[in-house]
Write a protein that holds these residues in place. Structure first.
Motif, PDB file in Angstrom:
ATOM      1  N   GLN A 102      -5.115   0.591  17.359  1.00 43.61           N
ATOM      2  CA  GLN A 102      -6.251   0.431  16.456  1.00 43.61           C
ATOM      3  C   GLN A 102      -6.147   1.344  15.243  1.00 43.61           C
ATOM      4  OE1 GLN A 102      -8.573  -1.956  16.361  1.00 43.61           O
ATOM      5  NE2 GLN A 102      -7.333  -2.813  18.040  1.00 43.61           N
ATOM      6  N   GLN A 103      -5.693   2.577  15.430  1.00 43.60           N
ATOM      7  CA  GLN A 103      -5.506   3.480  14.294  1.00 43.60           C
ATOM      8  C   GLN A 103      -4.470   2.922  13.324  1.00 43.60           C
ATOM      9  OE1 GLN A 103      -4.740   7.601  15.028  1.00 43.60           O
ATOM     10  NE2 GLN A 103      -6.279   7.772  16.653  1.00 43.60           N
ATOM     11  N   PHE A 104      -3.397   2.376  13.888  1.00 41.77           N
ATOM     12  CA  PHE A 104      -2.339   1.821  13.057  1.00 41.77           C
ATOM     13  C   PHE A 104      -2.835   0.623  12.247  1.00 41.77           C
ATOM     14  CE2 PHE A 104       1.290  -1.221  12.799  1.00 41.77           C
ATOM     15  CZ  PHE A 104       2.067  -0.507  11.894  1.00 41.77           C
ATOM     16  N   LEU A 105      -3.544  -0.293  12.902  1.00 37.67           N
ATOM     17  CA  LEU A 105      -4.051  -1.476  12.211  1.00 37.67           C
ATOM     18  C   LEU A 105      -5.095  -1.104  11.163  1.00 37.67           C
ATOM     19  CD1 LEU A 105      -4.353  -3.994  15.186  1.00 37.67           C
ATOM     20  CD2 LEU A 105      -2.541  -3.848  13.468  1.00 37.67           C
ATOM     21  N   GLN A 106      -5.948  -0.140  11.463  1.00 37.36           N
ATOM     22  CA  GLN A 106      -6.945   0.302  10.487  1.00 37.36           C
ATOM     23  C   GLN A 106      -6.275   0.907   9.261  1.00 37.36           C
ATOM     24  OE1 GLN A 106      -9.453   2.918  12.771  1.00 37.36           O
ATOM     25  NE2 GLN A 106     -10.388   1.235  13.927  1.00 37.36           N
ATOM     26  N   HIS A 107      -5.175   1.622   9.478  1.00 37.57           N
ATOM     27  CA  HIS A 107      -4.446   2.198   8.345  1.00 37.57           C
ATOM     28  C   HIS A 107      -3.870   1.093   7.464  1.00 37.57           C
ATOM     29  CE1 HIS A 107      -2.183   5.404   6.270  1.00 37.57           C
ATOM     30  NE2 HIS A 107      -1.238   4.484   6.154  1.00 37.57           N
ATOM     31  N   LEU A 108      -3.296   0.067   8.074  1.00 34.75           N
ATOM     32  CA  LEU A 108      -2.752  -1.041   7.290  1.00 34.75           C
ATOM     33  C   LEU A 108      -3.843  -1.743   6.493  1.00 34.75           C
ATOM     34  CD1 LEU A 108      -0.176  -2.755   9.715  1.00 34.75           C
ATOM     35  CD2 LEU A 108       0.244  -1.012   7.981  1.00 34.75           C
ATOM     36  N   GLN A 109      -5.009  -1.917   7.097  1.00 30.54           N
ATOM     37  CA  GLN A 109      -6.115  -2.585   6.409  1.00 30.54           C
ATOM     38  C   GLN A 109      -6.650  -1.732   5.255  1.00 30.54           C
ATOM     39  OE1 GLN A 109      -8.779  -3.274   9.666  1.00 30.54           O
ATOM     40  NE2 GLN A 109      -7.586  -4.965  10.502  1.00 30.54           N
ATOM     41  N   ALA A 110      -6.603  -0.426   5.418  1.00 29.04           N
ATOM     42  CA  ALA A 110      -7.141   0.470   4.385  1.00 29.04           C
ATOM     43  C   ALA A 110      -6.169   0.671   3.228  1.00 29.04           C
ATOM     44  CB  ALA A 110      -7.493   1.825   5.010  1.00 29.04           C
ATOM     45  N   PHE A 111      -4.872   0.448   3.480  1.00 34.55           N
ATOM     46  CA  PHE A 111      -3.858   0.692   2.439  1.00 34.55           C
ATOM     47  C   PHE A 111      -3.026  -0.575   2.247  1.00 34.55           C
ATOM     48  CE2 PHE A 111      -4.896   4.830   4.168  1.00 34.55           C
ATOM     49  CZ  PHE A 111      -5.059   5.613   3.026  1.00 34.55           C
ATOM     50  N   PRO A 112      -3.352  -1.386   1.236  1.00 34.43           N
ATOM     51  CA  PRO A 112      -2.619  -2.634   1.000  1.00 34.43           C
ATOM     52  C   PRO A 112      -1.122  -2.426   0.820  1.00 34.43           C
ATOM     53  CG  PRO A 112      -4.639  -2.585  -0.288  1.00 34.43           C
ATOM     54  CD  PRO A 112      -4.478  -1.221   0.302  1.00 34.43           C
ATOM     55  N   GLY A 113      -0.741  -1.279   0.239  1.00 33.74           N
ATOM     56  CA  GLY A 113       0.688  -1.005   0.062  1.00 33.74           C
ATOM     57  C   GLY A 113       1.410  -0.914   1.396  1.00 33.74           C
ATOM     58  N   ALA A 114       0.764  -0.288   2.369  1.00 35.37           N
ATOM     59  CA  ALA A 114       1.353  -0.186   3.703  1.00 35.37           C
ATOM     60  C   ALA A 114       1.399  -1.550   4.375  1.00 35.37           C
ATOM     61  CB  ALA A 114       0.558   0.806   4.551  1.00 35.37           C
ATOM     62  N   MET A 115       0.364  -2.364   4.150  1.00 35.22           N
ATOM     63  CA  MET A 115       0.346  -3.714   4.714  1.00 35.22           C
ATOM     64  C   MET A 115       1.499  -4.542   4.138  1.00 35.22           C
ATOM     65  SD  MET A 115      -1.315  -5.813   6.779  1.00 35.22           S
ATOM     66  CE  MET A 115      -3.087  -5.425   6.895  1.00 35.22           C
ATOM     67  N   PHE A 116       1.715  -4.433   2.822  1.00 27.88           N
ATOM     68  CA  PHE A 116       2.814  -5.179   2.199  1.00 27.88           C
ATOM     69  C   PHE A 116       4.157  -4.661   2.702  1.00 27.88           C
ATOM     70  CE2 PHE A 116       5.825  -5.969  -1.317  1.00 27.88           C
ATOM     71  CZ  PHE A 116       5.736  -7.354  -1.356  1.00 27.88           C
ATOM     72  N   ALA A 117       4.270  -3.345   2.910  1.00 24.45           N
ATOM     73  CA  ALA A 117       5.509  -2.775   3.446  1.00 24.45           C
ATOM     74  C   ALA A 117       5.793  -3.327   4.828  1.00 24.45           C
ATOM     75  CB  ALA A 117       5.417  -1.259   3.486  1.00 24.45           C
TER      76      ALA A 117
END
Length: 225
Positions: A102-117
């Motif tokens: 959940q922490q990992f997924l929340q981080h991806l949702q909060a940072f679009p750059g990380a989601m794109f990475a």
């Protein structure tokens, strides 16, 4: 060369990820994940090298990949909430950041750059998988062994005046599994490459002496060379 996941994100995004979860250390040959288990965390490798393997329906182990520092492991299960598709085993002592799903997924949702990475990362792995399947049908077993050595040298190798050193504790059986061939083919291929002075080998250590020459031979190598 395929870049590890943390190289795909910004410095701030990487720091944010590394602030999550907790640091864990694993001894050589310890298991980080088991195929089929429903664990709910990802692992960011900080140091050391691990192998990713899966067991076929017949019970054969298939070595899928080698992962090292700044790589991420277990991300697919975090994304699709399904059991682990592979087993991850430390080849040497490993230090990893273990991050709850959940922490990992929340981080991806909060940072679009990380989601794109992450999208880039998953896409690259899919392309690698397609390339491996093509190599399997278009290259001899010996050629696949040589290609594997070149791949390991590119990802993990240490450049020295004597050549590129692959210093991973991989057995000939593990090399065979990674190249989808037999241990006998690996032994025969290494012997042939030693005779041609393209590689030098010692216990769980391989030195590629002539990388450009070896690369030029991959597609033309035959199994009865």
């Amino acid at each position: 060369m395929t870049r590890p996941f943390l190289d795909l994100v910004s410095t701030d995004e990487a720091k944010g990820l590394l602030a999550l979860g907790a640091e864990h250390r694993y001894a050589s040959r310890a298991t980080l994940f088991h195929q089929g288990e429903p664990t709910h965390h990802v692992a960011l490798l900080l140091s050391g090298w691990a192998k990713v393997s899966a067991q076929s329906r017949r019970g054969d182990e298939v070595l899928l990949a080698i992962r090292g520092p700044d790589d991420i492991l277990g991300e697919l299960s975090a994304i699709d909430d399904r059991p682990r598709s592979a087993t991850v085993t430390a080849l040497v002592p490993v230090c990893a950041r273990i991050i709850p799903e959940q922490q990992f997924l929340q981080h991806l949702q909060a940072f679009p750059g990380a989601m794109f990475a992450m999208l880039q990362h998953v896409t690259t792995r899919l392309r690698e998988s397609d390339a491996e399947r093509l190599r399997y049908v278009s290259t001899s077993s010996s050629g696949r062994v040589a290609a594997l050595l070149l791949d390991l040298a590119e990802r993990q190798g240490l450049r020295t005046p004597d050549g590129v050193v692959i210093d991973l504790p991989l057995t000939q059986q593990e090399l065979a599994k990674a190249a989808a061939t037999s241990r006998e083919v690996v032994a025969r291929t290494l012997r042939m490459l030693r005779d041609r002075r393209l590689v030098r080998t010692s216990r769980q250590r391989i030195v590629l002496v002539q990388v450009p020459v070896l690369r030029s031979l991959v597609d033309s190598m035959s199994d009865d060379a």
